[in-house]
Design a protein around this motif. Structure first.
Motif, PDB file in Angstrom:
ATOM      1  N   SER B 165       0.793  -1.230   0.000  1.00 50.63           N
ATOM      2  CA  SER B 165       0.000   0.000   0.000  1.00 50.63           C
ATOM      3  C   SER B 165       0.827   1.283   0.000  1.00 50.63           C
ATOM      4  CB  SER B 165      -0.976  -0.010   1.189  1.00 50.63           C
ATOM      5  OG  SER B 165      -1.935  -1.021   1.006  1.00 50.63           O
ATOM      6  N   PRO B 166       1.800   1.430   0.903  1.00 46.30           N
ATOM      7  CA  PRO B 166       2.537   2.701   0.871  1.00 46.30           C
ATOM      8  C   PRO B 166       3.272   2.899  -0.460  1.00 46.30           C
ATOM      9  CG  PRO B 166       2.939   1.512   2.926  1.00 46.30           C
ATOM     10  CD  PRO B 166       2.215   0.566   2.018  1.00 46.30           C
ATOM     11  N   LEU B 167       3.767   1.812  -1.029  1.00 47.10           N
ATOM     12  CA  LEU B 167       4.512   1.927  -2.288  1.00 47.10           C
ATOM     13  C   LEU B 167       3.617   2.382  -3.427  1.00 47.10           C
ATOM     14  CD1 LEU B 167       6.550  -1.414  -2.088  1.00 47.10           C
ATOM     15  CD2 LEU B 167       7.341   0.888  -1.469  1.00 47.10           C
ATOM     16  N   LYS B 169       0.407   3.649  -3.217  1.00 50.94           N
ATOM     17  CA  LYS B 169      -0.333   4.871  -2.928  1.00 50.94           C
ATOM     18  C   LYS B 169       0.510   6.105  -3.250  1.00 50.94           C
ATOM     19  CE  LYS B 169      -3.754   7.214  -1.056  1.00 50.94           C
ATOM     20  NZ  LYS B 169      -5.088   7.188  -1.622  1.00 50.94           N
ATOM     21  N   GLN B 170       1.808   5.986  -2.997  1.00 50.09           N
ATOM     22  CA  GLN B 170       2.675   7.143  -3.187  1.00 50.09           C
ATOM     23  C   GLN B 170       3.488   7.045  -4.475  1.00 50.09           C
ATOM     24  OE1 GLN B 170       4.593   8.267   0.425  1.00 50.09           O
ATOM     25  NE2 GLN B 170       2.746   7.888   1.641  1.00 50.09           N
ATOM     26  N   GLY B 171       3.142   6.094  -5.292  1.00 55.16           N
ATOM     27  CA  GLY B 171       3.777   6.022  -6.605  1.00 55.16           C
ATOM     28  C   GLY B 171       5.276   5.747  -6.567  1.00 55.16           C
ATOM     29  N   LEU B 172       5.717   4.991  -5.589  1.00 56.55           N
ATOM     30  CA  LEU B 172       7.163   4.777  -5.420  1.00 56.55           C
ATOM     31  C   LEU B 172       7.720   3.678  -6.309  1.00 56.55           C
ATOM     32  CD1 LEU B 172       7.285   5.025  -1.532  1.00 56.55           C
ATOM     33  CD2 LEU B 172       7.875   6.810  -3.192  1.00 56.55           C
ATOM     34  N   LEU B 227      -5.286   1.900  -5.243  1.00 59.69           N
ATOM     35  CA  LEU B 227      -4.192   2.663  -4.636  1.00 59.69           C
ATOM     36  C   LEU B 227      -3.365   3.378  -5.685  1.00 59.69           C
ATOM     37  CD1 LEU B 227      -3.103  -0.089  -2.105  1.00 59.69           C
ATOM     38  CD2 LEU B 227      -3.909   2.189  -1.447  1.00 59.69           C
ATOM     39  N   ASP B 264      14.881   5.532   3.960  1.00 58.00           N
ATOM     40  CA  ASP B 264      13.808   6.375   3.420  1.00 58.00           C
ATOM     41  C   ASP B 264      12.485   5.626   3.442  1.00 58.00           C
ATOM     42  OD1 ASP B 264      15.732   8.299   2.702  1.00 58.00           O
ATOM     43  OD2 ASP B 264      16.014   7.389   0.723  1.00 58.00           O
ATOM     44  N   ILE B 268       8.911   6.278   5.341  1.00 61.75           N
ATOM     45  CA  ILE B 268       7.642   6.402   4.599  1.00 61.75           C
ATOM     46  C   ILE B 268       6.604   5.416   5.127  1.00 61.75           C
ATOM     47  CG2 ILE B 268       6.583   5.993   2.337  1.00 61.75           C
ATOM     48  CD1 ILE B 268       9.281   7.119   1.145  1.00 61.75           C
ATOM     49  N   PHE B 272       3.062   6.200   6.927  1.00 65.40           N
ATOM     50  CA  PHE B 272       1.819   5.669   6.351  1.00 65.40           C
ATOM     51  C   PHE B 272       0.989   4.944   7.409  1.00 65.40           C
ATOM     52  CE2 PHE B 272      -0.850   2.785   3.928  1.00 65.40           C
ATOM     53  CZ  PHE B 272      -1.215   3.526   2.813  1.00 65.40           C
TER      54      PHE B 272
END
Lengths: 352, 352, 352, 352
Positions: B165-167, B169-172, B227, B264, B268, B272
């Motif tokens: 999800s964090p990856l 959702k934040q377009g990483l 996401l 990093d 993040i 999140f």
């Protein structure tokens, strides 16, 4: 076939798991006689002190490691030692006319720059290392047959490379997409009292380790680069599984030609391994269980293609101590001795 | 906090592993009272016939499934049934004023076209399905708090989505590079007498299954697409591990920005999940063991970046029957009831 | 009940399996606060270095063992150390006003002659040893409530004595016929790197050890002799089972009255343990699984009579680290503190 | 030795664990050829459907059971069926000239009164049952060599009787004191989908079953009575251990002569088994691990005397599917065929 003569073999580092597998295999092998067992920690003790279940079939005492004694007793020497020790023994043993099969990482790298970078040991035997043959018979059968010094592959590289070789050799996948998610039983950690290998810790649990930095990575990459004809970097992640033996490598790669289906790939793999008696390609829809390989020198390979994503998924199962270590070394010995590649090696797992 | 009143709960499908987890959790929960246990095969039997170790704390008999009876006894109903059965019960229970938490796949898909394609069942309750809330509190906390019908996530999707999800959702990461190599204990197969789940078959062994076609794939993709704001296809491979409980998802993806380091990403992820008490981000170099999560509702996440390949590797460990099933359902109940998300749920594994 | 005040507790030997169980139990206990964790090997390290899964609920560093520091921080001290170390610490801690619960063998024997014979350690604290109370609440509840120093029972003795006590106390069996065949998970061997406790060695295998000479024998005999009012010698054989936790003691004895049936004995056991909330007598035909007890402080007892042979067979299942160690110590603490015997202790296993 | 001719063998009930062990052993045996595999549930399916890992070495289809077909294809027939089925097949197969080895309980009892009492099946072949030979070569080697019909022993009786025979035959112990506490891996329960044999249920747990009433009791007693020359009743308790294979029987008995020490008994056992290549008596202080025997036809026996109690404790370890089932049947076949007792049978376990 003419009558063949048995050869005498020594095992240095006989007390560990690699050692005891070699003992079992060489005892059952029709053309080998174990004449020497060496070790430091257990020197002077009857081997059956270490493994009481073998008392009825082996009456040898572990000896301190002495090159002259070894060379006087054995034509072939298996070195089953921690990394960094074989490089002290290989040269003098070769000089005395022994053939040497090393099960450690010491002679797996043609270019010692890589070894030094990942293993951190100083050493100056670059020339010898360059002459050593990487002991994966399915790729280097002919060279092994002529070798005096064989650097036997690691357990993870064996499972990984048997899965990847047909793909990379024939340019079927994009090399930069290769991901190897590998799972191993805990015997890969050796017969040493580490907390994380205790049953109380490791049983009923599962974890990754050495992520992005396991030492088998450059070994896999060296051979993959050879096969692909270009520098290949792979993503390799090992996991510790709550079982004593067995490795499953689940390998992912993106197909160059998204039109290939699994039946195509099965055909390609079967052709690639048609002269390799220890590799079995499974029919469509069958995926290998590690238990099928346990106790044998076999590698079972299952193949799947995901048409939605354009990836091939290869599953490769071996016994980490057999095809992944001692069995493969004996397979190499068979080749080096001019015998059938299958001689004396178990091919039928007991199940369950 | 004002005095809160206990609510009455029913468990339909109480005989399986999901059922017995719910029983344990709801017995220990300070604000729930189990008033009904339902099942077909075991109707009429005391529950302690099925699970003798619970005799001292539960004196209920399993009842045949009858919507009127359930609704007369319980304010909230957990449906812990095989796929395709909840869709017969949810509507009438809702109509009678019950809140419903479904642990099967029936209400996980907003768009039933996907359900029909992967599960093959005919059904006409598209409108109800579209109203159901996907019960992953870390993503849909607010919607769950207001829901009457929650479709609780599958075990693999829970572990996978908490890692991704964090990856996404934040377009990483590049969505098309996502690979999920998941490993599960055998209780995920349910309390049914399947040959491949026997200890004699599954112990000391390891295999993949459902490669490229496991039904949890579209469930993961539905949420990933939400996401990422674009259609995401993931590679998902489940494996059967010789242990009763636990899931580890090892997730691979290529970073958009190759300059990101693991510290990093840890930052993040911590941000999140800063309001998510059940997700624990591990410090650098620590990778989760499934055993740490077993018996608890926790998800442990370890993060690694491979600078050589530009990939991030996320390891996510849960108990498949807790955060992956019954624990998460109770977490949803807490939200639906206006209670603390952590109320009554275990957070300390026993170890070893 | 009036408002009760929390007490401060220290754990010396916090790094081992006994230690981490105590940590978990005392963290969850509503009336204890852990104020000190001591250890030699790990002094100076954050506790979460040893057990990363606990980072989110405990922020303590392991301290070197110093009696003054301990006594300044804690009202109650748990000593979870190898045998022979508690006897250095107990006296000074008691002198400073701490209550002491020792989990080793040091204070289990009223008569140190037995200790010296089986443990071989010189020591001169006979008077203190004679004052210590044997921490088996089901037999010595009242004495424990008043004790300053409790010698907590061994894991095997706990399982064995709970099976034997009603029989011997009421003279139902011939004491000289008692045989205890006990089976334990490998965590009983402690968190130390022993070869025989490795998963690779112990998994998928089974063996007896310490036959006819295990040190828990005299401990069992001391209590059995008390109960029977005569000197009792038991046959005790422990076995190592391929699982992390749990003990099953299968106890055999010849009935004095061959007319007794199992229902009689079940009634007798239920009466004997009617005030013992942690002992559960199973109904006829139900035999305990160790898994039912795992993670809890419970002891499950199953009873069978063989009318053909005139013997009773008692099966007693506990978690070796809970009722067999840390859980029982907390149960003693509850009694010593005037709290309910069940306070803060888990009673619901997760299953499977 | 003159050239020996291979014989053709049939396996009826090839799909179960006994069947697949026979397949493996007979494939590796130098003087047998498998010509027929029979089964009901799997008739018509290639054998490699059931066991894909065998595809490379066996190309047979399972056939429906037909006596005429079997007799036309095989000289020797192994019946590996549930109890109560062999008694329909043995007579007609014998009438057609086949030798029959039955792995079920059907022909283990000379006196069918005992069979009827414990197994509850009606049957009228008392005469045939009386002619069958009990297939424990260490006791009945000469009779087996001449037999047409062998009733192969159960797994528990094999381990138990090999431990007890020297003691009872030579009158060293009081027969009424014999207690057998036996522990078995779960494959003993067969390849069938029983809930209690699931990994999720049986792993990480331990329990007794069939206490005081397991059907192997009268089988053990029949042979014990023969050996002792008097009616012997034994206490027999089996336990389910979380591992796939292996049995350990821990046998207790009171010595007639309390002056005997373990070295005496080791000498007596060695003499008793001096012509029995499959029984290995361990040196003083060494106790058998089941893993040492797994995959082999060996029985390892460890001996201890407790001078405090006057009891002998014998530990006997076998592989339940090998010496406890299929291996022993092949050992009998060797004797019936005039071959060496060890021909073609594995004697080296892999370890770990």
């Amino acid at each position: 076939m003419t009558q063949m003569e048995a050869i005498s073999v020594a095992i240095v580092g006989a007390s560990g798991y690699g050692g005891v597998q070699l003992v079992r295999l060489l005892l059952e092998h029709p053309l080998t006689t174990i004449t020497y067992l060496g070790g430091e920690g257990s020197a002077g003790r009857p081997y059956s002190d270490l493994y009481p279940h073998l008392q009825h079939c082996l009456d040898l005492t572990v000896e301190a490691v002495d090159v002259d004694v070894i060379a006087s007793k054995a034509q072939v020497v298996f070195l089953s030692l921690p990394n960094g020790l074989a490089l002290e023994l290989a040269q003098p043993l070769l000089a005395k006319g022994c053939k040497v099969l090393d099960l450690s990482a010491d002679y797996r790298f043609r270019d010692l720059a890589t070894y030094r970078q990942w293993y951190g040991t100083e050493r100056q035997d670059d020339q010898l290392a360059a002459q050593a043959v990487y002991g994966l018979p399915e790729l280097y059968r002919d060279k092994i047959a002529l070798a005096q010094l064989v650097g036997c592959p690691g357990c993870y590289p064996t499972a990984s490379l048997l899965a990847l070789s047909p793909l990379l050799k024939q340019g079927l996948v994009l090399p930069e997409t290769v991901i190897i998610d590998a799972k191993s039983g805990t015997s890969g950690g050796g017969r040493q009292g580490k907390i994380n290998l205790l049953l109380a810790e490791a049983d009923a649990s599962l974890a990754a380790y050495g992520v992005a930095r396991h030492r088998h990575t450059p070994e896999i990459e060296q051979i993959c680069s050879d096969l692909a004809g270009q520098t290949v970097k792979v993503q390799f992640t090992p996991h510790l599984i709550p079982m004593p033996r067995g490795i499953l490598a689940t390998v992912y790669a993106t197909l160059r030609d998204p039109g290939l289906v699994r039946e195509d790939l099965i055909t390609i793999f079967q052709a690639f391994y048609r002269h390799s008696p220890w590799v079995k390609i499974l029919p469509p829809g069958i995926y290998p269980q590690t238990k099928w390989a346990c106790g044998t020198n076999l590698c079972y390979i299952g193949i799947e293609v995901d048409e939605r994503t354009g990836r091939v998924i290869i599953m490769s199962a071996i016994d980490n101590l057999m095809k992944g270590q001692a069995g493969q070394a004996v397979q190499c010995l068979n080749l080096m001795s001019g015998w059938s590649e299958t001689l004396g090696l178990p091919q039928l797992a007991f199940y369950p």
